[in-house]
Design a protein around this motif. Structure first.
Motif, PDB file in Angstrom:
ATOM      1  N   GLY A 321       0.797  -1.230   0.000  1.00 50.73           N
ATOM      2  CA  GLY A 321       0.000   0.000   0.000  1.00 50.73           C
ATOM      3  C   GLY A 321       0.826   1.275   0.000  1.00 50.73           C
ATOM      4  N   ASP A 322       2.136   1.144   0.269  1.00 49.42           N
ATOM      5  CA  ASP A 322       3.010   2.320   0.263  1.00 49.42           C
ATOM      6  C   ASP A 322       3.524   2.620  -1.137  1.00 49.42           C
ATOM      7  OD1 ASP A 322       2.998   3.462   2.689  1.00 49.42           O
ATOM      8  OD2 ASP A 322       4.921   2.685   3.381  1.00 49.42           O
ATOM      9  N   VAL A 323       3.991   3.844  -1.319  1.00 50.17           N
ATOM     10  CA  VAL A 323       4.603   4.226  -2.605  1.00 50.17           C
ATOM     11  C   VAL A 323       6.001   4.754  -2.317  1.00 50.17           C
ATOM     12  CG1 VAL A 323       2.426   4.720  -3.804  1.00 50.17           C
ATOM     13  CG2 VAL A 323       3.527   6.530  -2.489  1.00 50.17           C
ATOM     14  N   PRO A 324       6.929   4.595  -3.293  1.00 53.76           N
ATOM     15  CA  PRO A 324       8.310   4.989  -3.006  1.00 53.76           C
ATOM     16  C   PRO A 324       8.525   6.507  -2.907  1.00 53.76           C
ATOM     17  CG  PRO A 324       8.102   4.081  -5.234  1.00 53.76           C
ATOM     18  CD  PRO A 324       6.801   3.860  -4.567  1.00 53.76           C
ATOM     19  N   VAL A 325       7.705   7.282  -3.629  1.00 52.59           N
ATOM     20  CA  VAL A 325       7.929   8.733  -3.609  1.00 52.59           C
ATOM     21  C   VAL A 325       6.595   9.473  -3.680  1.00 52.59           C
ATOM     22  CG1 VAL A 325       8.195   8.932  -6.132  1.00 52.59           C
ATOM     23  CG2 VAL A 325       9.259  10.635  -4.658  1.00 52.59           C
ATOM     24  N   THR A 326       6.496  10.595  -2.959  1.00 50.72           N
ATOM     25  CA  THR A 326       5.398  11.540  -3.180  1.00 50.72           C
ATOM     26  C   THR A 326       6.046  12.893  -3.461  1.00 50.72           C
ATOM     27  OG1 THR A 326       5.154  12.161  -0.846  1.00 50.72           O
ATOM     28  CG2 THR A 326       3.816  10.305  -1.635  1.00 50.72           C
ATOM     29  N   TYR A 327       5.513  13.590  -4.440  1.00 54.61           N
ATOM     30  CA  TYR A 327       6.147  14.824  -4.904  1.00 54.61           C
ATOM     31  C   TYR A 327       5.071  15.655  -5.598  1.00 54.61           C
ATOM     32  CZ  TYR A 327       9.702  17.648  -7.454  1.00 54.61           C
ATOM     33  OH  TYR A 327      10.484  18.656  -7.987  1.00 54.61           O
ATOM     34  N   ALA A 328       4.753  16.813  -5.012  1.00 57.11           N
ATOM     35  CA  ALA A 328       3.635  17.631  -5.502  1.00 57.11           C
ATOM     36  C   ALA A 328       4.087  18.660  -6.533  1.00 57.11           C
ATOM     37  CB  ALA A 328       2.987  18.357  -4.332  1.00 57.11           C
ATOM     38  N   ASP A 329       3.350  18.716  -7.632  1.00 56.76           N
ATOM     39  CA  ASP A 329       3.453  19.861  -8.533  1.00 56.76           C
ATOM     40  C   ASP A 329       2.447  20.891  -8.011  1.00 56.76           C
ATOM     41  OD1 ASP A 329       3.268  21.756 -10.487  1.00 56.76           O
ATOM     42  OD2 ASP A 329       2.728  20.394 -12.112  1.00 56.76           O
ATOM     43  N   THR A 330       2.947  22.002  -7.471  1.00 57.73           N
ATOM     44  CA  THR A 330       2.053  22.999  -6.852  1.00 57.73           C
ATOM     45  C   THR A 330       1.897  24.252  -7.716  1.00 57.73           C
ATOM     46  OG1 THR A 330       3.926  23.840  -5.574  1.00 57.73           O
ATOM     47  CG2 THR A 330       2.516  22.218  -4.488  1.00 57.73           C
ATOM     48  N   ALA A 331       2.324  24.172  -8.987  1.00 55.45           N
ATOM     49  CA  ALA A 331       2.237  25.353  -9.874  1.00 55.45           C
ATOM     50  C   ALA A 331       0.813  25.926  -9.957  1.00 55.45           C
ATOM     51  CB  ALA A 331       2.778  25.010 -11.265  1.00 55.45           C
ATOM     52  N   PRO A 332      -0.245  25.072 -10.097  1.00 56.42           N
ATOM     53  CA  PRO A 332      -1.597  25.646 -10.162  1.00 56.42           C
ATOM     54  C   PRO A 332      -1.993  26.409  -8.889  1.00 56.42           C
ATOM     55  CG  PRO A 332      -1.606  23.407 -11.017  1.00 56.42           C
ATOM     56  CD  PRO A 332      -0.263  23.618 -10.372  1.00 56.42           C
ATOM     57  N   LEU A 333      -1.574  25.910  -7.726  1.00 56.47           N
ATOM     58  CA  LEU A 333      -1.863  26.578  -6.454  1.00 56.47           C
ATOM     59  C   LEU A 333      -1.176  27.944  -6.416  1.00 56.47           C
ATOM     60  CD1 LEU A 333      -3.258  25.845  -3.624  1.00 56.47           C
ATOM     61  CD2 LEU A 333      -0.942  25.375  -2.832  1.00 56.47           C
ATOM     62  N   GLU A 334       0.085  27.971  -6.875  1.00 63.83           N
ATOM     63  CA  GLU A 334       0.827  29.235  -6.933  1.00 63.83           C
ATOM     64  C   GLU A 334       0.170  30.202  -7.921  1.00 63.83           C
ATOM     65  OE1 GLU A 334       5.194  28.678  -7.369  1.00 63.83           O
ATOM     66  OE2 GLU A 334       4.780  26.601  -6.791  1.00 63.83           O
ATOM     67  N   ARG A 335      -0.233  29.681  -9.059  1.00 64.91           N
ATOM     68  CA  ARG A 335      -0.835  30.517 -10.114  1.00 64.91           C
ATOM     69  C   ARG A 335      -2.163  31.125  -9.653  1.00 64.91           C
ATOM     70  NH1 ARG A 335      -2.563  26.564 -13.960  1.00 64.91           N
ATOM     71  NH2 ARG A 335      -4.519  26.592 -12.785  1.00 64.91           N
ATOM     72  N   ASP A 336      -3.027  30.303  -9.040  1.00 67.21           N
ATOM     73  CA  ASP A 336      -4.378  30.757  -8.716  1.00 67.21           C
ATOM     74  C   ASP A 336      -4.480  31.467  -7.367  1.00 67.21           C
ATOM     75  OD1 ASP A 336      -5.107  29.657 -11.108  1.00 67.21           O
ATOM     76  OD2 ASP A 336      -6.139  27.911 -10.264  1.00 67.21           O
ATOM     77  N   PHE A 337      -3.552  31.165  -6.463  1.00 68.23           N
ATOM     78  CA  PHE A 337      -3.680  31.722  -5.113  1.00 68.23           C
ATOM     79  C   PHE A 337      -2.421  32.439  -4.618  1.00 68.23           C
ATOM     80  CE2 PHE A 337      -6.631  28.175  -5.470  1.00 68.23           C
ATOM     81  CZ  PHE A 337      -7.819  28.802  -5.108  1.00 68.23           C
ATOM     82  N   GLY A 338      -1.382  32.471  -5.457  1.00 66.66           N
ATOM     83  CA  GLY A 338      -0.156  33.160  -5.059  1.00 66.66           C
ATOM     84  C   GLY A 338       0.472  32.576  -3.819  1.00 66.66           C
ATOM     85  N   PHE A 339       0.329  31.251  -3.658  1.00 68.49           N
ATOM     86  CA  PHE A 339       0.808  30.629  -2.424  1.00 68.49           C
ATOM     87  C   PHE A 339       1.597  29.366  -2.705  1.00 68.49           C
ATOM     88  CE2 PHE A 339      -0.025  27.453   0.997  1.00 68.49           C
ATOM     89  CZ  PHE A 339       0.778  28.041   1.955  1.00 68.49           C
ATOM     90  N   LYS A 340       2.727  29.245  -1.983  1.00 68.15           N
ATOM     91  CA  LYS A 340       3.534  28.026  -2.078  1.00 68.15           C
ATOM     92  C   LYS A 340       4.020  27.696  -0.672  1.00 68.15           C
ATOM     93  CE  LYS A 340       7.622  26.354  -4.628  1.00 68.15           C
ATOM     94  NZ  LYS A 340       7.850  25.239  -3.748  1.00 68.15           N
ATOM     95  N   PRO A 341       3.762  26.471  -0.188  1.00 69.50           N
ATOM     96  CA  PRO A 341       4.272  26.083   1.138  1.00 69.50           C
ATOM     97  C   PRO A 341       5.787  26.283   1.211  1.00 69.50           C
ATOM     98  CG  PRO A 341       2.719  24.456   0.351  1.00 69.50           C
ATOM     99  CD  PRO A 341       2.966  25.395  -0.798  1.00 69.50           C
ATOM    100  N   ALA A 342       6.278  26.762   2.360  1.00 71.16           N
ATOM    101  CA  ALA A 342       7.705  27.101   2.415  1.00 71.16           C
ATOM    102  C   ALA A 342       8.390  26.733   3.731  1.00 71.16           C
ATOM    103  CB  ALA A 342       7.878  28.597   2.158  1.00 71.16           C
ATOM    104  N   THR A 343       7.672  26.119   4.673  1.00 70.69           N
ATOM    105  CA  THR A 343       8.297  25.788   5.966  1.00 70.69           C
ATOM    106  C   THR A 343       9.310  24.671   5.773  1.00 70.69           C
ATOM    107  OG1 THR A 343       6.213  26.350   7.047  1.00 70.69           O
ATOM    108  CG2 THR A 343       7.824  25.142   8.365  1.00 70.69           C
ATOM    109  N   SER A 344      10.531  24.899   6.252  1.00 68.23           N
ATOM    110  CA  SER A 344      11.573  23.875   6.106  1.00 68.23           C
ATOM    111  C   SER A 344      11.310  22.716   7.052  1.00 68.23           C
ATOM    112  CB  SER A 344      12.951  24.467   6.394  1.00 68.23           C
ATOM    113  OG  SER A 344      13.092  24.690   7.795  1.00 68.23           O
ATOM    114  N   LEU A 345      11.831  21.551   6.684  1.00 63.89           N
ATOM    115  CA  LEU A 345      11.644  20.344   7.490  1.00 63.89           C
ATOM    116  C   LEU A 345      12.219  20.539   8.889  1.00 63.89           C
ATOM    117  CD1 LEU A 345      10.468  17.547   7.291  1.00 63.89           C
ATOM    118  CD2 LEU A 345      12.637  16.715   6.407  1.00 63.89           C
TER     119      LEU A 345
END
Length: 362
Positions: A321-345
């Protein structure tokens, strides 16, 4: 997309309000908006330590007491209870509905599938039906339904980063299948009844007072007890860890901008429907993640300076049930809402470690 709906002077229903994301969203709305009426529902189930849910509710009460220009009402109950949900909609007539109530977790869905069908399918259906009937007899009805989807819908997709344009027809867990079903159901209701709805695919959310079934929390519990932590896929998993405050900021912005209602050439509604990823769009290797976590646990005084991590680490094969990688393309969120998550790990795990020390009185 222009911001269209201010959340102030609005009635907002938040399901899963004692949950990790739900509680943080409620507190943020109470702090930032005025003349807001927030109704929260949660069944406080024992999938994980209920005392954490109760602590979150107490935190909400404290925030609400200090921000009296808005009101907060909590209802204990399940979204799978149709009569309860219909009653809530009749009593409170919400303008915005944020559905965060769900049975979470990939591995638990293998051993307890019933919980997922009840909360994620029947519960979500009840929410959709209540939204539909909120327009009865010419009423204004729900202006925007925002609901939690998950990065799990990407399943065994090989292409990264994951884009909302990708086909997501290969779920590898029942949990993922229920979340994909939510998107399909919402689309159908948007089309049939012109209900503006937005699905949010969250990517590995973490932070203080999070879910104990998530890796960072479970690792901390085990290390503190001197147990061995298992790192799956021999440490080669990558996760797009997203700090809870970033998720909340994304949800808040999306809430204020329902997809536009408009008709197509056939005169019928084009579904006012959207889906976005909310993730950090910078996947971290699990071994690197564990390394930062252990440094921050020592820094916060949860673990002693001389803790022998190597003796408590075991690299193991991938889990079903697990997957090796998760990786978000957040370009639409940035385009429509001017927002990109930025808190460092490191920043996020530091806040978690500090909360953990206080909550468990170490």
């Amino acid at each position: 997309m222009e911001k269209k709906t201010e959340t102030k002077n609005r009635i907002v229903l938040v399901t899963g309000a004692a949950g990790f994301i739900g509680s943080n969203l409620v507190m943020e709305l109470l702090k930032r908006d005025s003349n807001l009426k927030i109704v929260g529902i949660d069944n406080l189930n024992d999938y994980y330590d209920v005392s954490i849910k109760e602590w979150r509710l107490t935190e909400i009460e404290n925030v609400a007491a200090n921000h009296t220009d808005s009101t907060w009402k909590f209802v204990k109950g399940s979204i799978a209870d149709k009569a309860l949900i219909d009653g809530l909609f009749t009593t409170y007539t919400p303008d915005i509905v944020v559905n965060l109530a769900a049975q979470a977790g990939v591995r638990y869905s293998i051993t307890n599938p019933d919980a997922y069908i009840e909360a994620n399918l029947i519960g979500f259906y009840n929410i959709l039906e209540a939204c539909r009937h909120s327009y009865d007899n010419g009423a204004t009805g729900v202006e925007h339904l925002v609901y939690a989807s998950s990065s799990s819908v990407y399943g065994s997709n090989k292409k990264v980063p994951y884009s909302t344009e990708d086909k997501v027809d290969n779920p590898v867990s029942l949990y993922a299948a229920t979340k994909k079903s939510n998107e399909l159901m919402a689309h159908a209701y948007s089309k049939l009844y012109n209900i503006p709805s937005t699905g949010l695919r969250f990517f590995t959310v973490y932070g203080p007072a999070g879910r104990p079934d998530m890796a960072y929390f479970g690792f901390t519990n085990k290390l503190l007890k001197g147990e061995t932590i298992q790192i799956f896929n021999y440490g080669n998993c990558k996760r797009d860890f997203t700090y809870v405050d970033d998720i909340v900021e994304g949800v808040k912005r999306v809430m204020q901008a329902p997809p536009e209602k408009k008709n197509g050439e056939d005169g019928l509604p084009i579904p006012p429907y959207a889906v976005y990823n909310i993730g950090n769009s910078s996947p971290e290797n699990l071994l690197e993640f564990v390394d930062i976590l252990q440094q921050e646990l020592i820094r916060a005084g949860v673990l002693p300076e001389d803790y022998d991590f190597e003796a408590h680490k075991e690299l193991v094969a991938m889990q079903p049930g697990d997957v090796p990688v998760t990786y978000a393309d957040t370009a639409p969120l940035e385009r429509d809402f001017g927002f990109k998550p930025a808190t460092s790990l490191r920043e996020g795990l530091r806040k978690f470690a500090e909360w953990y020390k206080v909550f468990y009185q170490i």
